[in-house]
Design a protein around this motif. Structure first.
Motif, PDB file in Angstrom:
ATOM      1  N   ASP A 105       0.841  -1.192   0.000  1.00  0.00           N
ATOM      2  CA  ASP A 105       0.000   0.000   0.000  1.00  0.00           C
ATOM      3  C   ASP A 105       0.880   1.248   0.000  1.00  0.00           C
ATOM      4  O   ASP A 105       1.870   1.316   0.748  1.00  0.00           O
ATOM      5  N   PRO A 106       0.578   2.252  -0.842  1.00  0.00           N
ATOM      6  CA  PRO A 106       1.422   3.459  -0.929  1.00  0.00           C
ATOM      7  C   PRO A 106       1.587   4.201   0.390  1.00  0.00           C
ATOM      8  O   PRO A 106       2.673   4.710   0.684  1.00  0.00           O
ATOM      9  N   LEU A 107       0.523   4.256   1.199  1.00  0.00           N
ATOM     10  CA  LEU A 107       0.641   4.941   2.482  1.00  0.00           C
ATOM     11  C   LEU A 107       1.574   4.202   3.433  1.00  0.00           C
ATOM     12  O   LEU A 107       2.353   4.823   4.175  1.00  0.00           O
ATOM     13  N   SER A 108       1.492   2.879   3.414  1.00  0.00           N
ATOM     14  CA  SER A 108       2.394   2.084   4.242  1.00  0.00           C
ATOM     15  C   SER A 108       3.834   2.215   3.764  1.00  0.00           C
ATOM     16  O   SER A 108       4.773   2.295   4.571  1.00  0.00           O
ATOM     17  N   GLU A 138      -1.369   9.634  -2.309  1.00  0.00           N
ATOM     18  CA  GLU A 138      -1.321  10.686  -1.318  1.00  0.00           C
ATOM     19  C   GLU A 138      -2.605  10.690  -0.502  1.00  0.00           C
ATOM     20  O   GLU A 138      -3.659  10.235  -0.938  1.00  0.00           O
ATOM     21  N   THR A 139      -2.521  11.216   0.693  1.00  0.00           N
ATOM     22  CA  THR A 139      -3.662  11.273   1.589  1.00  0.00           C
ATOM     23  C   THR A 139      -4.288  12.651   1.530  1.00  0.00           C
ATOM     24  O   THR A 139      -3.605  13.660   1.729  1.00  0.00           O
ATOM     25  N   THR A 140      -5.572  12.696   1.271  1.00  0.00           N
ATOM     26  CA  THR A 140      -6.323  13.945   1.286  1.00  0.00           C
ATOM     27  C   THR A 140      -7.436  13.826   2.310  1.00  0.00           C
ATOM     28  O   THR A 140      -7.624  12.781   2.945  1.00  0.00           O
ATOM     29  N   THR A 195      -9.259   5.947   4.942  1.00  0.00           N
ATOM     30  CA  THR A 195      -8.134   5.206   5.508  1.00  0.00           C
ATOM     31  C   THR A 195      -8.587   4.428   6.732  1.00  0.00           C
ATOM     32  O   THR A 195      -9.661   4.656   7.276  1.00  0.00           O
ATOM     33  N   LYS A 196      -7.734   3.525   7.153  1.00  0.00           N
ATOM     34  CA  LYS A 196      -7.946   2.767   8.382  1.00  0.00           C
ATOM     35  C   LYS A 196      -6.582   2.556   9.036  1.00  0.00           C
ATOM     36  O   LYS A 196      -5.543   2.710   8.396  1.00  0.00           O
ATOM     37  N   HIS A 213      -8.899  -0.100   1.447  1.00  0.00           N
ATOM     38  CA  HIS A 213      -8.943  -1.344   0.665  1.00  0.00           C
ATOM     39  C   HIS A 213      -7.726  -2.219   0.902  1.00  0.00           C
ATOM     40  O   HIS A 213      -7.617  -3.308   0.341  1.00  0.00           O
ATOM     41  N   ALA A 214      -6.760  -1.753   1.719  1.00  0.00           N
ATOM     42  CA  ALA A 214      -5.532  -2.518   1.952  1.00  0.00           C
ATOM     43  C   ALA A 214      -5.754  -3.570   3.037  1.00  0.00           C
ATOM     44  O   ALA A 214      -6.570  -3.397   3.940  1.00  0.00           O
TER      45      ALA A 214
END
Length: 293
Positions: A36-39, A86-88, A93-94, A106-107
């Motif tokens: 996941d990109p955020l991770s 990117e996070t907006t 998110t979770k 969805h991750a």
């Protein structure tokens, strides 16, 4: 080498093409990181903090573009864009308690790879990698390539066996001038059986993923839904068994032996079951669906 040259050369080219395609797609499915990109950004920030540098994300060569990601798009996802990394304020998110960071909704966290995978489908032990949004097209193309490779191989083996029995000149006898007709046929029959088994397994997996894509589900979502259905079925069976025991006890209390016998037999023979079906209201169904979710 048993086939005529006119057939052997093109058949060999076709077989090698699908074999190389299988190796190519499986290789890229293995080396592509579906994290996941955020991770991934969280890990990069942690690394930069520990090393006292700046956070930089490595640019991957396998961008979500091209022929594969147009025709083999993973099921149940939208077409990704660079903004998804990117996070907006509108990004869902979770929190992942294992990665200790926010990830896309969805991750899913893979216990084998120990990372959150974007649009997690499953962990493939054969490829030693998770299959998610980033590498699902490669996985799907691998299935098709292996299927055609095994299919070509099986057809050629059958053609060789049939040719040795119907041809006027026994090519098996002429193979290397060794008069090995029985050996050639036996070896090809053995390969026919082995290839048929392998093809049936791959076709089963391919058919499964075709069904998933039709329903817009990932493998993980299918397993969750199937588990929920089994739990609901078990709950209904337990409730029916409880009602049947109460009905049999009431029938025996009323000394209605015939009804008690029919209730006992009706558990196996549903067409003569006197037990009335459970009356499930819409509210009950809603509560059941909420509990399984």
């Amino acid at each position: 080498p048993v086939l005529p040259i006119a057939a052997s050369i093109p058949c060999t080219i076709v077989y090698i093409f699908f074999a190389l395609a299988s190796a190519y797609y499986s290789y890229y499915c293995t080396i592509t990181d579906p994290m996941d990109p955020l991770s991934k950004r969280h890990l990069a920030e942690q690394k930069a903090h520990d090393e006292g540098g700046t956070c930089t994300l490595d640019e991957e060569t396998n961008t979500r573009q091209g022929f594969l990601f147009t025709f083999f798009q993973p099921p149940n996802i939208h077409k990704s864009s660079p903004q998804d990394d990117e996070t907006t304020d509108d990004t869902e998110t979770k929190h992942c308690w294992v990665c200790e960071t926010q990830v896309h909704v969805h991750a899913m966290h893979c216990k084998y790879c120990d990372k959150c995978v974007s649009h997690f489908d499953h962990h493939c032990q054969w490829l030693n990698n998770c299959v998610g949004e980033a590498n699902y097209p490669y996985f799907y193309a691998t299935l098709w390539s292996i299927t055609f490779m095994l299919l070509v191989h099986l057809v050629l083996m059958i053609a060789v066996v049939v040719d040795n029995f119907v041809a006027t000149s026994k090519r098996g006898d002429d193979w290397f001038n060794a008069n090995l007709f029985e050996l050639v046929v036996t070896v090809n029959l053995i390969f026919c059986v082995l290839t048929s088994i392998a093809l049936s397994l791959v076709l089963q997996l391919l058919w499964f993923h075709l069904g998933l894509r039709k329903e817009g589900l990932t493998t993980y979502q299918f397993i969750v839904r199937d588990s929920a259905k089994k739990r609901e079925q078990s709950r209904k069976e337990a409730a029916e068994k409880s009602r049947r025991m109460v009905a049999i006890a009431n029938a025996k209390q009323k000394k209605d032996t015939c009804l008690a016998w029919r209730l006992g037999v009706g558990e196996k023979l549903k067409f003569c079951d006197p037990l009335e079906p459970e009356n499930i209201t819409e509210n009950d169904e809603k509560k059941a669906s909420e509990s399984t979710a």
